[in-house]
Write a protein that holds these residues in place. Sequence first.
Motif, PDB file in Angstrom:
ATOM      1  N   GLU A  25      -2.425  10.465   2.795  1.00 24.14           N
ATOM      2  CA  GLU A  25      -1.751  10.132   1.374  1.00 24.14           C
ATOM      3  C   GLU A  25      -3.132   9.305   0.807  1.00 24.14           C
ATOM      4  OE1 GLU A  25       2.891   9.705   2.012  1.00 24.14           O
ATOM      5  OE2 GLU A  25       1.584   7.908   1.964  1.00 24.14           O
ATOM      6  N   LYS A  26      -3.282   9.228  -0.442  1.00 26.34           N
ATOM      7  CA  LYS A  26      -4.567   8.642  -1.144  1.00 26.34           C
ATOM      8  C   LYS A  26      -4.068   7.806  -2.289  1.00 26.34           C
ATOM      9  CE  LYS A  26      -6.868  12.388  -2.135  1.00 26.34           C
ATOM     10  NZ  LYS A  26      -5.750  13.380  -1.497  1.00 26.34           N
ATOM     11  N   ALA A  71     -10.914   0.918   1.529  1.00 27.46           N
ATOM     12  CA  ALA A  71     -11.468   2.180   1.967  1.00 27.46           C
ATOM     13  C   ALA A  71     -10.572   3.340   1.438  1.00 27.46           C
ATOM     14  CB  ALA A  71     -11.955   2.463   3.236  1.00 27.46           C
ATOM     15  N   GLY A  72      -9.441   2.945   0.829  1.00 28.76           N
ATOM     16  CA  GLY A  72      -8.397   3.724   0.361  1.00 28.76           C
ATOM     17  C   GLY A  72      -7.401   4.390   1.880  1.00 28.76           C
ATOM     18  N   GLY A 364      -8.716  -2.791   8.355  1.00 25.04           N
ATOM     19  CA  GLY A 364      -9.905  -2.596   7.663  1.00 25.04           C
ATOM     20  C   GLY A 364     -10.160  -3.675   6.544  1.00 25.04           C
ATOM     21  N   ALA A 365     -10.970  -3.646   5.824  1.00 24.04           N
ATOM     22  CA  ALA A 365     -11.531  -4.539   4.709  1.00 24.04           C
ATOM     23  C   ALA A 365     -10.728  -4.428   3.644  1.00 24.04           C
ATOM     24  CB  ALA A 365     -12.901  -4.501   4.672  1.00 24.04           C
ATOM     25  N   GLY A 366     -10.523  -5.883   3.058  1.00 29.00           N
ATOM     26  CA  GLY A 366      -9.838  -5.930   1.577  1.00 29.00           C
ATOM     27  C   GLY A 366     -11.176  -5.643   0.783  1.00 29.00           C
ATOM     28  N   PRO A 367     -10.691  -5.817  -0.489  1.00 32.00           N
ATOM     29  CA  PRO A 367      -9.338  -6.209  -1.046  1.00 32.00           C
ATOM     30  C   PRO A 367      -8.162  -5.409  -0.908  1.00 32.00           C
ATOM     31  CG  PRO A 367     -10.592  -5.680  -3.042  1.00 32.00           C
ATOM     32  CD  PRO A 367     -11.465  -5.579  -1.741  1.00 32.00           C
ATOM     33  N   TYR A 368      -6.908  -5.664  -0.851  1.00 35.52           N
ATOM     34  CA  TYR A 368      -5.852  -4.597  -0.513  1.00 35.52           C
ATOM     35  C   TYR A 368      -4.952  -4.318  -2.111  1.00 35.52           C
ATOM     36  CZ  TYR A 368      -6.717  -5.957   3.926  1.00 35.52           C
ATOM     37  OH  TYR A 368      -7.397  -6.375   5.186  1.00 35.52           O
ATOM     38  N   THR A 369      -4.515  -3.133  -1.926  1.00 34.17           N
ATOM     39  CA  THR A 369      -3.937  -2.776  -3.276  1.00 34.17           C
ATOM     40  C   THR A 369      -2.441  -2.250  -3.357  1.00 34.17           C
ATOM     41  OG1 THR A 369      -6.086  -2.006  -4.260  1.00 34.17           O
ATOM     42  CG2 THR A 369      -4.120  -1.237  -5.136  1.00 34.17           C
ATOM     43  N   LEU A 370      -1.305  -2.714  -3.736  1.00 37.42           N
ATOM     44  CA  LEU A 370      -0.032  -2.210  -3.861  1.00 37.42           C
ATOM     45  C   LEU A 370      -0.123  -0.797  -4.668  1.00 37.42           C
ATOM     46  CD1 LEU A 370       2.870  -2.753  -2.847  1.00 37.42           C
ATOM     47  CD2 LEU A 370       3.040  -3.806  -5.050  1.00 37.42           C
TER      48      LEU A 370
END
Length: 457
Positions: A25-26, A71-72, A364-370
């Motif tokens: 999933e992306k 990085a998705g 993995g590196a942030g930033p993170y996304t909901l």
Amino acid sequence: MSQKLNLGWLGAVALGVALSASAQEKPADFATHVPLSVSGEGPWYRLELPLSVQLNARQTDLSDVRVFNAAGEAQAYALAREAASTRENRTLTDVKWFPLYTSADATERAPGIRVQSSANGTLVEVQPSSQLEAGEEVLRGWLLDASAIKAPLQQLILDWTSERDGFQRFTIEASDDLQHWQSWGEGQVARLTFADERVEQHEVGLPGQSARYLRLLWNSPQLAPTLTSAQLQSASPRSLPLPLVWSQPLAGSSVKAGEYTWQLPMGLNVERVQVELSQPNSLAPVTLSGRRESSLPWQPLTSGLLYRLTQSGQDVVQNELQLSGQTVQQLKLVVDERGGGLGAEAPTLKFAVRSTQLVFLARGAGPYTLALGSATVRAANLPLSTLIPDYSAAKWAALGKASVEGAAVVSNSSTVTAAASADTDWKKFGLWGVLLLSVLFLAAMAFSLLRKPPVKP
């Protein structure tokens, strides 16, 4: 034996490949993206999902919620929320009650008492701390003995006799030693005669905490009733649901007098509703119904008495109805207009659902996304005990915190839908191709094994 192991191993590999193909999933597969900020010590972070964000989901059970890194890449996560059905485990206990008397000129103070109790703390006798002469005694309230209940207290249920009908208002205090008291707010019960019918309210909500004793002190001692029954509903800590979160006011519509409907943003497990009572001296027996969609019949959910009455210059308000957490997307309120109704315009309505917390393992590196908002993806959340090895209450309390940063970014729904549909078709064809090749390979292996001559001893 080795032949069976080989076949089992090949089947596991084929299944793993198939699952891997379906899990690519992306972020672009989801209509809504919300930036997250993290604080505290990781690698696990806990996010309380705001209701305004949850309403962007396309699936009622939040199966379409994901967290991605810079990085998705999708992050492993778990959802923590209590189902409404946990309340079925609650226990109802009859408790002893003792009158609290004070002198007529000391009704503003809590009455002093002398108690006699058994070895386990159960009250045997309660008397005023000072001797009162005949005629000086004024019933100030009641002391409830909850020492036999070890679980947190959820609800108080009273029955009483009184010379006249009306509202009974009192303060609620809790103690474990009868010396130090903690306020638990106010309670209100009622017994009214309405249109040749008797309407009664016996239940009072409690904060879900433990206490050995409760003290009920009436706001107007001269109106304090005589109790005939006192019950406490309790629940063990493991079955306590998460707190409620309330929506913004929701506008409704009215197609005929005394009947109002509201459309919720999506199917939700609604626990409570709050109806706006804009006009003073409103009194309305009501029935609330709900359904998942317009093609289904209405199902009754609950009934009750809503009111906003002025007494002694103050408003006495009861505008909430409690539900059992059914999934609904439409609500209908039918009002008995013999009480005067609620007006021609539909009142606004707020609804409450259980808070949902998401825990993710930062990789993995942030930033993170909901990300959320997909009608096609399947649930990918793990059990909390799998996501966090050796999970415990202490580990839960020590988790890092994540919070929503700024406003949600909503993608173009038609573009996302088309992209998700095309991507889903590609995944579907790929998955079927992998499965077909695996089956052919397994069949060829099985055929070759069957053609081999048996090994002679």
